[in-house]
Design a protein around this motif. Structure first.
Motif, PDB file in Angstrom:
ATOM      1  N   THR A  16      -1.025  39.780  85.836  1.00 12.14           N
ATOM      2  CA  THR A  16      -1.009  38.509  85.111  1.00 12.14           C
ATOM      3  C   THR A  16      -2.365  38.176  84.502  1.00 12.14           C
ATOM      4  O   THR A  16      -2.481  37.878  83.307  1.00 12.14           O
ATOM      5  N   SER A  17      -3.420  38.214  85.316  1.00  9.67           N
ATOM      6  CA  SER A  17      -4.758  37.840  84.822  1.00  9.67           C
ATOM      7  C   SER A  17      -5.244  38.793  83.740  1.00  9.67           C
ATOM      8  O   SER A  17      -5.914  38.382  82.786  1.00  9.67           O
ATOM      9  N   TYR A  18      -4.903  40.090  83.847  1.00 14.19           N
ATOM     10  CA  TYR A  18      -5.331  41.066  82.848  1.00 14.19           C
ATOM     11  C   TYR A  18      -4.677  40.782  81.490  1.00 14.19           C
ATOM     12  O   TYR A  18      -5.307  40.914  80.435  1.00 14.19           O
ATOM     13  N   MET A  19      -3.392  40.427  81.514  1.00 16.90           N
ATOM     14  CA  MET A  19      -2.689  40.130  80.263  1.00 16.90           C
ATOM     15  C   MET A  19      -3.245  38.869  79.611  1.00 16.90           C
ATOM     16  O   MET A  19      -3.392  38.800  78.383  1.00 16.90           O
ATOM     17  N   GLU A  20      -3.584  37.890  80.418  1.00 14.71           N
ATOM     18  CA  GLU A  20      -4.174  36.666  79.876  1.00 14.71           C
ATOM     19  C   GLU A  20      -5.541  36.961  79.265  1.00 14.71           C
ATOM     20  O   GLU A  20      -5.891  36.442  78.202  1.00 14.71           O
ATOM     21  N   ASP A  32      -0.669  34.539  75.444  1.00 17.90           N
ATOM     22  CA  ASP A  32      -0.604  33.080  75.596  1.00 17.90           C
ATOM     23  C   ASP A  32       0.254  32.678  76.788  1.00 17.90           C
ATOM     24  O   ASP A  32      -0.018  31.673  77.453  1.00 17.90           O
ATOM     25  N   ILE A  33       1.316  33.449  77.031  1.00 13.37           N
ATOM     26  CA  ILE A  33       2.223  33.172  78.150  1.00 13.37           C
ATOM     27  C   ILE A  33       2.505  34.488  78.863  1.00 13.37           C
ATOM     28  O   ILE A  33       2.785  35.502  78.211  1.00 13.37           O
ATOM     29  N   VAL A  34       2.409  34.491  80.173  1.00 17.34           N
ATOM     30  CA  VAL A  34       2.730  35.679  80.970  1.00 17.34           C
ATOM     31  C   VAL A  34       3.936  35.350  81.839  1.00 17.34           C
ATOM     32  O   VAL A  34       3.930  34.351  82.568  1.00 17.34           O
ATOM     33  N   VAL A  35       4.970  36.169  81.740  1.00 16.59           N
ATOM     34  CA  VAL A  35       6.225  35.922  82.444  1.00 16.59           C
ATOM     35  C   VAL A  35       6.499  37.071  83.413  1.00 16.59           C
ATOM     36  O   VAL A  35       6.387  38.239  83.044  1.00 16.59           O
ATOM     37  N   SER A  36       6.860  36.714  84.637  1.00 15.88           N
ATOM     38  CA  SER A  36       7.286  37.707  85.614  1.00 15.88           C
ATOM     39  C   SER A  36       8.735  37.422  86.003  1.00 15.88           C
ATOM     40  O   SER A  36       9.003  36.554  86.841  1.00 15.88           O
ATOM     41  N   PRO A  37       9.704  38.119  85.399  1.00 14.63           N
ATOM     42  CA  PRO A  37      11.106  37.913  85.769  1.00 14.63           C
ATOM     43  C   PRO A  37      11.352  38.137  87.258  1.00 14.63           C
ATOM     44  O   PRO A  37      12.182  37.452  87.863  1.00 14.63           O
TER      45      PRO A  37
END
Length: 561
Positions: free
Chosen positions: A222-226, A231-236
């Motif tokens: 999550t932090s790496y993608m941000e 802008d938004i990180v989603v974990s299904p």
């Protein structure tokens, strides 16, 4: 352009099979037309002008043969056979293999790349899987334009064949993103997997101002993608685990799976029917649940299908889950009829699989102080764990399958999930089984295997992404089945005031169904079409997430805070 260049272009054009072959076919047709005019005495027409001769040659070469012109001499028969055979030879030796097949092969090898000129404010979806299939369905239903980018030519061709805009190639390639018109896009969804998403997000953030949504498989990313620019990180998986954990808590704390408070003392919940229950094989009407308990069956779940207001003739089997509404006491009595045992002697839970989904389930149980035992092949620093395979009978027994009230199956493989469900149901017929399905196609199979509540990762992920694209965020909603949601709406101030359900046309316009109306402490389940909606009414409505959004917008409805 020089004369030499013009000559070169002309020679190339004349050498093309799409010029040369049609010219040859036209020449053969013309020759046969002139021959027919000379041999007209051998046919029933006697004499023939050019148009009549051409007409006969065309219908003969194409084997149409209307029979209005036919040979009357041996020479006429021989000439007719030559013309027909020539037509067949042209079709099967020239037209199909040398003209049609190359076009088809070229299309299959290289899907078209040109996108519609009107495309703007669209969603670029990078990476295709079953979750994206759900997302495409949701966005298409809302009329939102989209482009799918994938490396598989087969997937891109299939999408194009079904009318969707799609491009083949590496989504982190800047030139391909420009072909997808990234500068005009509203959202870019990175769904290429954690290893490829970073490059995609970095590229997209540098060349576009569009909002970037990154779908992560591992919460650690999550932090790496941000940082990369998402802008938004989603974990299904996180959302799925959260919902499965809430379902487990409901089954443990309220005694019955999936209890939903509708206001006052009115509740709605799901009651699984177990194999040894006397209701199995009976029709709903014969079960007499309302007469015995006072609660109403407003819907049923059967093999993953959600059926609103089921007919009295519907047969209850061991794959049926009753969705009932009533007071707390009425539901407890109904639970007894349906064979749901009181969990006083079993308030613990088993979590089969401790990946991202399993860990999220555990966090939910920890928040409420509910004890649990984890089954996983890997050793974790946990208070209570069985190191082993959840598909092993020995591991399930060691984890306490005979005495626990609930098991949450969260393995990453649907076949292993089904085997775990079958074993758990066999070892404890009355255990509440909550399961994860990785694809929507496995949901029905898991219900048939004995699961009481199933949610698919692809459906959850697709619906989350669709809500973000539509509204900029995703709000939690009560889930009744894999993709069926329940919502409460106030009638006051809406377009439904003082109208009947039939006059509203809700099911026709939005696909939603009113399964109950609450007015103060009074609850009316399964209202009829002539039921009038008063300003003080609160509607209990079911539908998919997008259908509920349509319903709210169509009638100006408000939800409880």
């Amino acid at each position: 352009m020089s004369l030499k260049a013009i000559r070169s272009h002309v020679r190339s054009a004349l050498a093309s099979p799409y010029v040369l072959y049609p010219a040859g076919i036209l020449a053969v047709t013309l020759i046969y037309t002139l021959l027919f005019m000379e041999l007209a005495d051998n046919f029933n027409v006697g004499e023939a002008d050019f148009l009549t001769a051409l007409y006969w040659v065309v219908i003969s070469m194409t084997t149409t043969g209307y029979g209005d012109i036919y040979p009357v001499t041996a020479l006429g028969h021989i000439f007719s056979m030559i013309v027909i055979l020539t037509g067949l030879l042209i079709l099967f030796a020239i037209v199909l293999p040398l003209m049609v097949n190359p076009i088809i092969e070229q299309w299959f090898k290289n899907p078209r790349k040109r996108l519609p000129d009107w495309l703007t404010d669209h969603v670029i979806i990078c990476g295709h899987n079953t979750m994206v299939e759900v997302l495409i369905g949701e966005l298409t239903r809302k009329g939102l334009p989209l482009v799918v980018v994938d490396q598989s030519a087969e997937i891109v061709r299939d999408l194009q064949w079904h009318g969707y805009s799609a491009l083949q190639g590496d989504s982190s390639d800047e030139s391909l993103l420009h072909e997808a018109r990234i500068k005009n896009a509203k959202y870019i969804i990175a769904n290429e997997g954690d290893d490829k998403n970073a490059a995609l997000v970095l590229t997209a953030s540098q060349i576009s101002e569009s909002s970037i949504i990154a779908v992560v498989e591992s919460l650690d990313m999550t932090s790496y993608m941000e940082y990369a620019g998402a802008d938004i990180v989603v974990s299904p998986k996180q959302v799925l685990g959260m919902n499965l954990g809430l379902a487990a808590l409901s089954s443990i704390n309220f005694e019955i799976s999936g209890a939903v408070d509708l206001g006052g003392d009115v509740k709605m919940c799901k009651l699984p029917v177990y194999p040894d229950n006397p209701l199995v094989g009976k029709k709903l009407d014969d079960a007499r649940i309302r007469e015995k308990a006072g609660a109403t069956v407003v819907a049923i779940l059967k093999n993953g299908e959600f059926i609103v207001d089921p007919p009295p003739s519907e047969v209850i089997d061991e794959a049926t889950v009753l969705v009932v509404a009533g007071t707390g006491d009425q539901i407890r009595v109904t639970g007894t009829i349906a064979g749901v045992k009181h969990p006083a002697c079993a308030t613990s839970c088993i979590i089969a699989g401790f990946g991202d989904v399993g860990r999220e389930v555990a966090r939910r149980l920890d928040d409420k102080g509910v004890p649990y035992t984890v089954i996983d092949r890997r050793q974790y620093d946990l208070k209570d764990q069985v190191v082993g395979d959840a598909t092993s009978k020995e591991s399930l027994i060691k984890a306490g399958i005979h005495t626990t009230s609930t098991i949450v199956v969260t393995l990453n493989d649907d076949a292993r999930n089904m085997l775990t469900i079958l074993l758990a149901r066999n070892l404890n017929p009355h255990i509440n089984i909550i399961a994860r399905a990785n694809t929507s196609s496995s949901v029905g199979k898991m219900y048939r295997a004995g699961a009481d509540y199933v949610m698919s990762l692809s459906a959850v992920g697709g619906q989350i992404l669709a809500r973000i694209v539509e509204k900029g965020s995703f709000k939690d909603t009560v889930l009744l089945s894999d993709n069926v949601l329940l919502a409460r709406f106030f009638v006051a101030g809406s377009k439904l005031e003082n109208r009947t359900i039939a006059e509203s046309g809700m099911r026709t316009r939005t696909g939603c169904t009113i399964i109950g109306i609450r007015e103060g402490d009074r609850f009316r389940p399964n209202p009829g079409p002539s039921e009038r909606l008063n300003p003080e009414s609160v509607l209990i409505v079911v539908g998919t997430a997008s259908q509920l959004e349509d319903c709210q917008t169509e009638y100006g409805l408000k939800r409880p805070e």
